[in-house]
Design a protein around this motif. Sequence first.
Motif, PDB file in Angstrom:
ATOM      1  N   MET A 129       0.803  -1.228   0.000  1.00 30.93           N
ATOM      2  CA  MET A 129       0.000   0.000   0.000  1.00 30.93           C
ATOM      3  C   MET A 129       0.836   1.278   0.000  1.00 30.93           C
ATOM      4  O   MET A 129       0.295   2.375  -0.144  1.00 30.93           O
ATOM      5  CB  MET A 129      -0.926   0.016   1.230  1.00 30.93           C
ATOM      6  CG  MET A 129      -1.856  -1.179   1.333  1.00 30.93           C
ATOM      7  SD  MET A 129      -2.899  -1.080   2.818  1.00 30.93           S
ATOM      8  CE  MET A 129      -3.725  -2.690   2.750  1.00 30.93           C
ATOM      9  N   SER A 132       0.830   4.043  -2.960  1.00 31.67           N
ATOM     10  CA  SER A 132      -0.485   4.689  -3.021  1.00 31.67           C
ATOM     11  C   SER A 132      -0.614   5.722  -1.905  1.00 31.67           C
ATOM     12  O   SER A 132      -1.119   6.830  -2.114  1.00 31.67           O
ATOM     13  CB  SER A 132      -1.597   3.648  -2.863  1.00 31.67           C
ATOM     14  OG  SER A 132      -1.484   2.609  -3.799  1.00 31.67           O
ATOM     15  N   LYS A 133      -0.176   5.341  -0.727  1.00 33.74           N
ATOM     16  CA  LYS A 133      -0.271   6.266   0.402  1.00 33.74           C
ATOM     17  C   LYS A 133       0.631   7.480   0.190  1.00 33.74           C
ATOM     18  O   LYS A 133       0.236   8.613   0.499  1.00 33.74           O
ATOM     19  CB  LYS A 133       0.107   5.546   1.697  1.00 33.74           C
ATOM     20  CG  LYS A 133      -0.895   4.503   2.115  1.00 33.74           C
ATOM     21  CD  LYS A 133      -0.526   3.859   3.447  1.00 33.74           C
ATOM     22  CE  LYS A 133      -1.662   2.939   3.906  1.00 33.74           C
ATOM     23  NZ  LYS A 133      -1.666   2.729   5.350  1.00 33.74           N
ATOM     24  N   ARG A 135       1.373   8.818  -2.548  1.00 30.57           N
ATOM     25  CA  ARG A 135       0.710   9.724  -3.478  1.00 30.57           C
ATOM     26  C   ARG A 135      -0.396  10.511  -2.792  1.00 30.57           C
ATOM     27  O   ARG A 135      -0.569  11.713  -3.015  1.00 30.57           O
ATOM     28  CB  ARG A 135       0.138   8.968  -4.683  1.00 30.57           C
ATOM     29  CG  ARG A 135      -0.323   9.947  -5.745  1.00 30.57           C
ATOM     30  CD  ARG A 135      -0.426   9.361  -7.145  1.00 30.57           C
ATOM     31  NE  ARG A 135      -1.612   8.572  -7.325  1.00 30.57           N
ATOM     32  CZ  ARG A 135      -1.683   7.250  -7.238  1.00 30.57           C
ATOM     33  NH1 ARG A 135      -0.585   6.540  -6.980  1.00 30.57           N
ATOM     34  NH2 ARG A 135      -2.797   6.611  -7.425  1.00 30.57           N
ATOM     35  N   GLY A 136      -1.140   9.840  -1.924  1.00 32.50           N
ATOM     36  CA  GLY A 136      -2.187  10.534  -1.178  1.00 32.50           C
ATOM     37  C   GLY A 136      -1.621  11.675  -0.334  1.00 32.50           C
ATOM     38  O   GLY A 136      -2.180  12.782  -0.306  1.00 32.50           O
ATOM     39  N   PHE A 137      -0.509  11.420   0.328  1.00 33.62           N
ATOM     40  CA  PHE A 137       0.109  12.483   1.137  1.00 33.62           C
ATOM     41  C   PHE A 137       0.514  13.675   0.263  1.00 33.62           C
ATOM     42  O   PHE A 137       0.246  14.826   0.589  1.00 33.62           O
ATOM     43  CB  PHE A 137       1.351  11.943   1.863  1.00 33.62           C
ATOM     44  CG  PHE A 137       1.037  11.100   3.070  1.00 33.62           C
ATOM     45  CD1 PHE A 137       0.210  11.578   4.080  1.00 33.62           C
ATOM     46  CD2 PHE A 137       1.586   9.823   3.218  1.00 33.62           C
ATOM     47  CE1 PHE A 137      -0.075  10.804   5.205  1.00 33.62           C
ATOM     48  CE2 PHE A 137       1.309   9.044   4.337  1.00 33.62           C
ATOM     49  CZ  PHE A 137       0.479   9.530   5.331  1.00 33.62           C
ATOM     50  N   GLN A 163      -0.796  -4.222  -6.064  1.00 30.53           N
ATOM     51  CA  GLN A 163      -1.057  -2.810  -5.789  1.00 30.53           C
ATOM     52  C   GLN A 163       0.180  -1.955  -6.018  1.00 30.53           C
ATOM     53  O   GLN A 163       0.060  -0.786  -6.386  1.00 30.53           O
ATOM     54  CB  GLN A 163      -1.573  -2.626  -4.354  1.00 30.53           C
ATOM     55  CG  GLN A 163      -2.036  -1.185  -4.100  1.00 30.53           C
ATOM     56  CD  GLN A 163      -2.562  -0.933  -2.700  1.00 30.53           C
ATOM     57  OE1 GLN A 163      -2.702  -1.862  -1.914  1.00 30.53           O
ATOM     58  NE2 GLN A 163      -2.848   0.319  -2.400  1.00 30.53           N
ATOM     59  N   GLU A 166       0.043  -1.249  -9.596  1.00 32.27           N
ATOM     60  CA  GLU A 166      -1.131  -0.417  -9.840  1.00 32.27           C
ATOM     61  C   GLU A 166      -0.838   1.045  -9.514  1.00 32.27           C
ATOM     62  O   GLU A 166      -1.352   1.961 -10.171  1.00 32.27           O
ATOM     63  CB  GLU A 166      -2.285  -0.944  -8.967  1.00 32.27           C
ATOM     64  CG  GLU A 166      -3.606  -0.252  -9.147  1.00 32.27           C
ATOM     65  CD  GLU A 166      -4.732  -0.964  -8.390  1.00 32.27           C
ATOM     66  OE1 GLU A 166      -4.996  -2.142  -8.660  1.00 32.27           O
ATOM     67  OE2 GLU A 166      -5.340  -0.343  -7.499  1.00 32.27           O
ATOM     68  N   SER A 167      -0.012   1.247  -8.500  1.00 32.24           N
ATOM     69  CA  SER A 167       0.240   2.616  -8.022  1.00 32.24           C
ATOM     70  C   SER A 167       1.357   3.327  -8.779  1.00 32.24           C
ATOM     71  O   SER A 167       1.467   4.551  -8.699  1.00 32.24           O
ATOM     72  CB  SER A 167       0.582   2.582  -6.532  1.00 32.24           C
ATOM     73  OG  SER A 167       1.794   1.889  -6.301  1.00 32.24           O
TER      74      SER A 167
ATOM     75  N   ALA B 371      -8.546   1.342 -10.554  1.00 28.83           N
ATOM     76  CA  ALA B 371      -7.440   1.012  -9.657  1.00 28.83           C
ATOM     77  C   ALA B 371      -7.924   1.270  -8.242  1.00 28.83           C
ATOM     78  O   ALA B 371      -7.467   2.178  -7.551  1.00 28.83           O
ATOM     79  CB  ALA B 371      -6.217   1.865 -10.011  1.00 28.83           C
ATOM     80  N   GLU B 372      -8.848   0.425  -7.808  1.00 33.17           N
ATOM     81  CA  GLU B 372      -9.563   0.698  -6.572  1.00 33.17           C
ATOM     82  C   GLU B 372      -8.666   0.610  -5.342  1.00 33.17           C
ATOM     83  O   GLU B 372      -8.855   1.347  -4.369  1.00 33.17           O
ATOM     84  CB  GLU B 372     -10.746  -0.273  -6.426  1.00 33.17           C
ATOM     85  CG  GLU B 372     -11.814  -0.135  -7.513  1.00 33.17           C
ATOM     86  CD  GLU B 372     -11.467  -0.872  -8.808  1.00 33.17           C
ATOM     87  OE1 GLU B 372     -10.426  -1.562  -8.844  1.00 33.17           O
ATOM     88  OE2 GLU B 372     -12.239  -0.755  -9.776  1.00 33.17           O
ATOM     89  N   GLN B 373      -7.714  -0.323  -5.354  1.00 33.16           N
ATOM     90  CA  GLN B 373      -6.840  -0.446  -4.192  1.00 33.16           C
ATOM     91  C   GLN B 373      -5.978   0.803  -4.056  1.00 33.16           C
ATOM     92  O   GLN B 373      -5.812   1.359  -2.964  1.00 33.16           O
ATOM     93  CB  GLN B 373      -5.952  -1.684  -4.334  1.00 33.16           C
ATOM     94  CG  GLN B 373      -6.759  -2.960  -4.462  1.00 33.16           C
ATOM     95  CD  GLN B 373      -5.881  -4.195  -4.506  1.00 33.16           C
ATOM     96  OE1 GLN B 373      -5.393  -4.648  -3.480  1.00 33.16           O
ATOM     97  NE2 GLN B 373      -5.663  -4.733  -5.680  1.00 33.16           N
ATOM     98  N   ASP B 374      -5.420   1.212  -5.169  1.00 32.02           N
ATOM     99  CA  ASP B 374      -4.605   2.418  -5.182  1.00 32.02           C
ATOM    100  C   ASP B 374      -5.427   3.617  -4.728  1.00 32.02           C
ATOM    101  O   ASP B 374      -4.972   4.437  -3.921  1.00 32.02           O
ATOM    102  CB  ASP B 374      -4.078   2.610  -6.611  1.00 32.02           C
ATOM    103  CG  ASP B 374      -3.099   3.755  -6.726  1.00 32.02           C
ATOM    104  OD1 ASP B 374      -2.209   3.866  -5.867  1.00 32.02           O
ATOM    105  OD2 ASP B 374      -3.218   4.538  -7.692  1.00 32.02           O
ATOM    106  N   MET B 375      -6.645   3.702  -5.215  1.00 31.39           N
ATOM    107  CA  MET B 375      -7.526   4.821  -4.859  1.00 31.39           C
ATOM    108  C   MET B 375      -7.787   4.867  -3.364  1.00 31.39           C
ATOM    109  O   MET B 375      -7.699   5.923  -2.730  1.00 31.39           O
ATOM    110  CB  MET B 375      -8.858   4.682  -5.624  1.00 31.39           C
ATOM    111  CG  MET B 375      -9.929   5.673  -5.194  1.00 31.39           C
ATOM    112  SD  MET B 375     -11.410   5.631  -6.246  1.00 31.39           S
ATOM    113  CE  MET B 375     -12.098   4.021  -5.870  1.00 31.39           C
ATOM    114  N   SER B 377      -6.146   3.420  -0.755  1.00 38.14           N
ATOM    115  CA  SER B 377      -4.988   3.716   0.089  1.00 38.14           C
ATOM    116  C   SER B 377      -4.588   5.187  -0.029  1.00 38.14           C
ATOM    117  O   SER B 377      -4.172   5.819   0.948  1.00 38.14           O
ATOM    118  CB  SER B 377      -3.797   2.837  -0.298  1.00 38.14           C
ATOM    119  OG  SER B 377      -4.043   1.485   0.017  1.00 38.14           O
ATOM    120  N   GLN B 378      -4.717   5.711  -1.231  1.00 40.88           N
ATOM    121  CA  GLN B 378      -4.462   7.126  -1.456  1.00 40.88           C
ATOM    122  C   GLN B 378      -5.401   7.976  -0.598  1.00 40.88           C
ATOM    123  O   GLN B 378      -4.983   8.951   0.034  1.00 40.88           O
ATOM    124  CB  GLN B 378      -4.721   7.392  -2.942  1.00 40.88           C
ATOM    125  CG  GLN B 378      -4.135   8.621  -3.502  1.00 40.88           C
ATOM    126  CD  GLN B 378      -4.540   8.767  -4.974  1.00 40.88           C
ATOM    127  OE1 GLN B 378      -4.592   9.843  -5.480  1.00 40.88           O
ATOM    128  NE2 GLN B 378      -4.833   7.692  -5.666  1.00 40.88           N
TER     129      GLN B 378
END
Lengths: 636, 636
Positions: A129, A132-133, A135-137, A163, A166-167, B371-375, B377-378
Amino acid sequence: MTGLRYVAQADCARVAGLDADPVERAAAFADVCRLNALYMIERAGSGHPGTTFSSLDIVSWLHLEVLQDGDRYFSSKGHDVPGLYAVLAALGRLDFELIHRLRRLDGLPGHPDVAATPEVVTSTGSLGMGISKARGFVLADRLRGRNGRVFVLTGDGELQEGQVWESLQPTANRGLHEITVIVDRNEVQSDTWVSEVSDLGNLGAKVAAFGWAVADCDGHDLAALRDTLESLAGERRPKLVVAHTRKGAGVSFMEPHELARTDTALYGYHSGAPTPDEYERAVDEIRTRLDGRLAELGAAPVELVTPERPTHLSAGPGERQRLVPVYGEALIEAAEREPRLVVLDADLRYDCGLVDFRLRYPARFFECGIAEQDMVSQAGAMALAGLLPVVHSFACFLSTRPNEQIYNNATEGTKVIYVGSLAGIVPGGPGHSHQSVRDISALGAVPGMALIEPSSEHEVRAAVDWAVHRAPGSVYLRLVSVRWALGFEPPPVDELVPGRGTVVRAGGDGVFVGAGPVMVGGAWEAAELLAEDGLEFGVVSLPWLRGVDGSWLAEVADGAPIFCLDNHYVVGGQGDAILAALVADAPSVAVLAHKIGVEEVPKSGENNEVLAAHGLDGKGLAARVRASLRTSTAAG
Amino acid sequence: MTGLRYVAQADCARVAGLDADPVERAAAFADVCRLNALYMIERAGSGHPGTTFSSLDIVSWLHLEVLQDGDRYFSSKGHDVPGLYAVLAALGRLDFELIHRLRRLDGLPGHPDVAATPEVVTSTGSLGMGISKARGFVLADRLRGRNGRVFVLTGDGELQEGQVWESLQPTANRGLHEITVIVDRNEVQSDTWVSEVSDLGNLGAKVAAFGWAVADCDGHDLAALRDTLESLAGERRPKLVVAHTRKGAGVSFMEPHELARTDTALYGYHSGAPTPDEYERAVDEIRTRLDGRLAELGAAPVELVTPERPTHLSAGPGERQRLVPVYGEALIEAAEREPRLVVLDADLRYDCGLVDFRLRYPARFFECGIAEQDMVSQAGAMALAGLLPVVHSFACFLSTRPNEQIYNNATEGTKVIYVGSLAGIVPGGPGHSHQSVRDISALGAVPGMALIEPSSEHEVRAAVDWAVHRAPGSVYLRLVSVRWALGFEPPPVDELVPGRGTVVRAGGDGVFVGAGPVMVGGAWEAAELLAEDGLEFGVVSLPWLRGVDGSWLAEVADGAPIFCLDNHYVVGGQGDAILAALVADAPSVAVLAHKIGVEEVPKSGENNEVLAAHGLDGKGLAARVRASLRTSTAAG
């Protein structure tokens, strides 16, 4: 000198602050942290020394030389967290006293927990994860006008998770140059070499093809790491550094120099704690090297402090049920009778009891790596093609990561057996990413699938027999991994009868009903305690988590109140299935039923203290019963 | 001539068997199948014309010239299945009469279903699973000594799913040369251009970096496709062909020539059926081209047959609740008051009601692709960084694909709102991959998360208000997408009260309790029917899927039996939550409760016939009540 010992905070801070070449200073600091991380793991009795050590030079360098205000660092794999705790404690960013409480209640969880530990940026331990995280930050920071870089450490086995891939592309597409991923490329995952489990191919080329700036370096050569990070600093793309490391680095016998390049050779220091003798040898080796490093810097050696009371909690009484090893034996027996049976595993061969199966049936064993979705869809096709796949991982991962894939298989009407070990709230050490207390709910509505959880070795054998040879459809087999004492000699179980269980103790004042050794053992203990009050409580081991036979249960209860025990969140667990069965089959008994289970995110800690904290040990259960009886008496 | 028409099986077979150049024959055959696929979609009133047409030349070529006994073909994306049905029916491999029953009960499901349709190899429609399944087939075949190749068609938007990349490396590592993946690279996904949603980067280079043999060609130039497949035939690695196609190919106005290269331009022919006028124009264009092709081959034109009774079922009475558009409006209003609110979407902007939000708040809208997992966690990291993320997809995907990621976020104690549309058993056309009847169970034990499902536009507004401005923690908002008539004018709802609902109809003989317009509308209809028998049944719209207030409900029921209605599997849905609440809060009422819900994998079909088939329409509910009352009378 022998016994547990650690470097005190003042000594840690002294090394961190040495007026010296940053590279040499960080190398010495990393060894200080190795000593303290090893102390923490040894004291806890569990942890992940291999990956803690492979990453500690990198983590030290980042914290001493790279990270600035507004930057974030976290490890996506998470199980290397003793190293991070050691670093943060050494730098005074974490209450130093917490190093004595790794994997203990209100101490330091076995995986990073943002809700439990200051300075932890996000909760990890569920793999894949991290990017992905990150990127969210960064996107949130950009939106809020905040600056800051994000450094993410990943494992290399972790890169088997979809994932991760995916990210990658969306992160490149958005040009998130604030992100630097460092891969702790120690080449060994949970069981053995990454190349033998599920090879990563040309990792650098793969990541570069997704539009990332990629570089590699020796992850123990801090000058090289510095130069590599600096060379990437001007990039406007996200960056990934493949840091070549050695698992267990810094303790020669933990490094896999002699691990054969085969998939049957198992690495010995992924998880768990070293033996006392190994601990001594490791401390001596680290300390000797550290002394040399400090001497070269003209600094005094560190002192090793012996803690006051390095106590371990005692285990429960009686002989322990070893469900997972017995499962492994039963699976081999079943495979002898059922030639269609094949086994799939997600890099947990050792922990899922499959080592001997792999040796016995190499052609019928499919190692899938840490790629649960891929594994489950693959199993679905195998079932369509006439095989009987038995799919393994930890319950926390197997019930959730490939949740949609399991449903897709179920809608095809084939038979697949899913086996989730490490089920339930204990072991409590690893923390909530690994404490599987939501799997019954997550899989409980999959149509045509039976969910069963045995409480004894006898029930394990009967459950495997039923699942392989008699179940009409798919099965989820939920296994507690901790070796657990029931407090009584479990009765033999010839064969499972759908919806029904075994009365292991009779009693007319109330009946505990539950699945698995932790709940059944706790019920037994509670019944003993209640007997001291003159209350006769029965105990039913009911392995069916769905499809309960309410009439049978009502007959067993014979008018006494039923207490449903869930080693799972109280919502969505076996208790709900019992209530529904009673309401449908025996409504007059339903009114006397109570549900007891996990009511909040599980705490990390030693097993007995975690159970007690959640009110799920024998004492807690007895107390709940007494309170309930008082309420009904008062009401009545 | 106007109206629905198709090419009869004899004519299809004649074209397939023409003594002609295989490339020209297949091109003509593909146009025959375009006519029939379009007929099926138009008759069904829904389907996916764009991707059916982009892939039909490839699917035709494979079935006429490539596939041999023992080979398998399937589409991983699955929604192009009308094309496959047309091909199989044309070749006599599927009962030709079924072309009149696309998306109808006991007809041809909207996505491939191995349990429903002979010749379908595996059930798809949940994206990204295809390569994993191909590997499972090949490994099983190898183990069983069976030979055969596997051809898998994927979408290009589908390649955003992590499982695709998770599956690539292990397939290469095992040298599974039996597998050929063909990417239908039509460049447009559900909403718009792939490049605008989540660009794939250098696709060929990416796949090659994973160790695959990669080639590309024009997917409408069958000579080029033939040559490309032949050039790869000797490869000992798995193979992937990027087939460049045009979405809607063969019908000029369905091709995206004039679709602007922006992320706000929406492609119009991904799903749904053309208007009657568009249908005429499309048929004319295909037929004119086909006539020319056949003339060049010296063959007679095909005849178009008008079916006997091209009927559509009528919709239910009354004004329909439009929950998703109203949700979109309410979200914009909420975003005005709550500046931290940001929106994340997984290529379902149109279907999730977010088109206007994107236009209004472009900086607060994050398109994540499929990309639901990426989404998820983001979103978790965004919440940690101080935002309030609202995350969208269809309920079937959102509750399952990122199930572990949702739990990880929940354990961090932040607030994230998840909105799953397309919830429940209708629309029935798409089939069980899209009929979300397991999401309550899959997410129902996530700690601290409220699960709510509104039944009216009023309740939608109140639910958004509660979720955004008042909910203390995370929320799962479950939305029925079908515009649905309740049969009565729903009362205004000022604000949601946790655990409680609205009595929309009073009645002393029994009370229906359910969430969402399909169940509440069905309950209303059932109550009307029961009233004809002199039974006064009440109806409660209870939006809380967990955390039900049992005391309140008991008071409402006032001693009458409660019938819990679940637009979900009867296990793990709202009914379980109601029973648990009643047993805890009002045990004497619990004994009078019954659960009604979905009991087997949902059938694909027209909405009303699917509900009737599962006994969940008004008539079915009334019948269940009558049977239940008879039983209790007999018992009493």
